[in-house]
Design an enzyme around this catalytic site. Structure first.
Site, mmCIF file in Angstrom:
data_model
loop_
_atom_site.group_PDB
_atom_site.id
_atom_site.type_symbol
_atom_site.label_atom_id
_atom_site.label_comp_id
_atom_site.label_asym_id
_atom_site.label_seq_id
_atom_site.Cartn_x
_atom_site.Cartn_y
_atom_site.Cartn_z
ATOM 1 N N TYR A 139 4.667 2.450 9.251
ATOM 2 C CA TYR A 139 4.914 3.642 8.431
ATOM 3 C C TYR A 139 5.072 4.902 9.283
ATOM 4 C CZ TYR A 139 3.963 1.550 3.843
ATOM 5 O OH TYR A 139 4.015 0.818 2.687
ATOM 6 N N LYS A 194 -0.901 -10.935 12.145
ATOM 7 C CA LYS A 194 0.150 -11.909 12.470
ATOM 8 C C LYS A 194 0.046 -12.148 13.981
ATOM 9 C CE LYS A 194 3.758 -14.455 11.417
ATOM 10 N NZ LYS A 194 3.640 -15.694 10.621
ATOM 11 N N ASP A 238 0.897 -14.488 6.345
ATOM 12 C CA ASP A 238 1.678 -15.376 5.472
ATOM 13 C C ASP A 238 0.774 -16.349 4.724
ATOM 14 O OD1 ASP A 238 1.137 -16.541 7.924
ATOM 15 O OD2 ASP A 238 3.085 -17.493 8.170
ATOM 16 N N ASP A 279 -0.120 -2.926 2.048
ATOM 17 C CA ASP A 279 0.769 -2.475 0.968
ATOM 18 C C ASP A 279 1.257 -3.683 0.180
ATOM 19 O OD1 ASP A 279 2.442 -0.691 -0.518
ATOM 20 O OD2 ASP A 279 4.137 -1.430 0.663
ATOM 21 N N ASP A 295 -0.303 -5.188 -3.766
ATOM 22 C CA ASP A 295 0.536 -5.404 -4.964
ATOM 23 C C ASP A 295 0.424 -6.854 -5.422
ATOM 24 O OD1 ASP A 295 1.532 -2.777 -4.936
ATOM 25 O OD2 ASP A 295 3.559 -3.445 -5.464
#
Ligand code: IPM
Ligand code: MN
Length: 369
Positions: free
Chosen positions: A141, A189, A221, A245, A249
């Protein structure tokens, strides 16, 4: 207790849901004899329209002079063609930076009353109670360089973290886990990204200071999958900015609607509170918006900026009571039958208000006995 709250209602359904949240805060102030003041300020698309900037200096000043900032939502399709730094969302990223909060707390809870709202089977969501701690000021970001060269058709964003940035957010996760079920799941990751290797090594080091908290690492993942398979296995989930983020959701599926999720960003000069949902321009002004995410966010204001834990819990209880009594906003009405009453944004706010008042009246009459 005195509390100055800046109200950055923003775009789309932001003003509608924020209105209900401030209504509940006013009720708490009145019932408890507190002095809460609310100062409105512009952010997002409405701020671009009125001032040319998604975050006017006046909004930064008002926010920094407040004890808490309550934000509605930003985003307006009208500005979709603009570059990211000129869009309404830039205002949100800039206010996050200006206030300096780096730990974004996003609880995701499976409420029994909403168990038929999730596409996941009730036996899967049962007892899920997750707290995401999302790093909010680093990663893709904010990393530099960042650009899009329209001539060469090449674009770049940078995922960058320093050790101190990881340490400070990891500490928040471990502290909170210590007060909960004592487990931190750190998401990365690390099988591909150096940034994630630094993340994993740093979190592992910080964990040594919290021997009563169990640490596990998950690759992002497989975390996305586990979250839907066995959500009750997670307590505090610690993530970098973009992974958090996305996963927060996804975790809305456990609760049944994105409209239910609150958030608080702590660690900076002034805490920032915002529901997780966006501006939902398609339903703005229709009375369909769910104000419960914003109302639960108001509870987080009381918990984290005013130390009013009893009042925060009373709001959360009032929300549950209203849901258990069968009231639903449009987003929660999916798949429900006639046992439920569909109510508007303002009606939902009123119902929570009533339930809160009754609960407090009951408590006061108990004390009087
Ligand atoms: C969120 C939103 C924001 C984010 C957008 C609107 C900039 O999706 O708060 O989750 O990506 O952080
Ligand atoms: Mn998001």
């Amino acid at each position: 207790m005195k509390l100055k709250i800046a109200i950055l209602a923003g775009d789309g359904i932001g003003p509608e849901v924020t209105n209900e949240a401030t209504g509940i805060l006013r009720a708490v102030a009145e019932l408890g004899g507190h002095d809460f003041t609310f100062t409105p300020a512009l952010i997002g698309g409405i701020a671009i329209t009125e001032t040319g900037s998604p975050l006017p200096q006046a909004t930064i000043d008002i926010s920094l002079e407040s004890d808490a900032v309550l934000l509605g939502a930003v985003g307006d399709n009208k500005f979709a063609a603009l570059s990211p730094d000129k869009r309404p969302e830039a205002g949100l990223l800039q206010i996050r930076q200006a206030l300096g909060g780096f730990a974004n707390l996003r609880p995701s809870i499976a409420y029994e009353a909403l168990s038929s709202n999730s596409p996941l089977r009730p036996e899967v969501t049962k007892d899920a109670d997750i707290l995401f701690v999302r790093e909010l000021l680093g990663g893709l970001y904010f990393g530099a360089p960042r650009w899009w060269d329209r001539d060469s058709n090449e674009a770049i964003n940078t995922m960058r973290y320093t050790k101190p940035e990881i340490v400070r957010v990891a500490r928040v996760a471990f502290e909170l886990a210590g007060k909960r079920r004592k487990k931190v799941t750190s998401v990365d990751k690390a099988n591909v990204l150096e940034v994630s290797q630094l993340w994993r090594a740093t979190v592992t080091e910080v964990a040594k200071d919290y021997p009563d908290v169990t640490l596990e690492h998950q690759l992002v993942d497989s975390m996305a999958m586990h979250l839907m398979n066995i959500p009750r296995n997670f307590d505090v989930v610690l993530t970098e900015n973009l992974f958090g983020d996305i996963l927060s959701d996804e975790a809305a599926v456990i609760t049944g609607s994105l409209g239910m999720l609150p958030s608080a960003t702590i660690g900076g000069a002034v805490n920032l509170y915002e529901p997780v949902h966006g501006s939902a321009p398609d339903i703005a002004g229709t009375g369909k918006a769910n104000p419960l995410g914003a109302i639960l966010t108001a509870a987080m204001v009381l918990r984290h900026s005013a130390n009013l834990e009893v009042e925060a819990a009373a709001i959360e209880r009032a929300v549950l009571d209203v849901l258990e009594a069968g009231h639903r906003t449009a987003d929660l009405a999916r798949g429900t039958d006639s046992a439920y009453t569909v109510v508007s944004t303002t009606q939902m706010g009123k119902l929570v208000h009533q339930s809160l008042t009754q609960a407090i009246d009951r408590r006061q009459s108990m004390h009087a006995v």
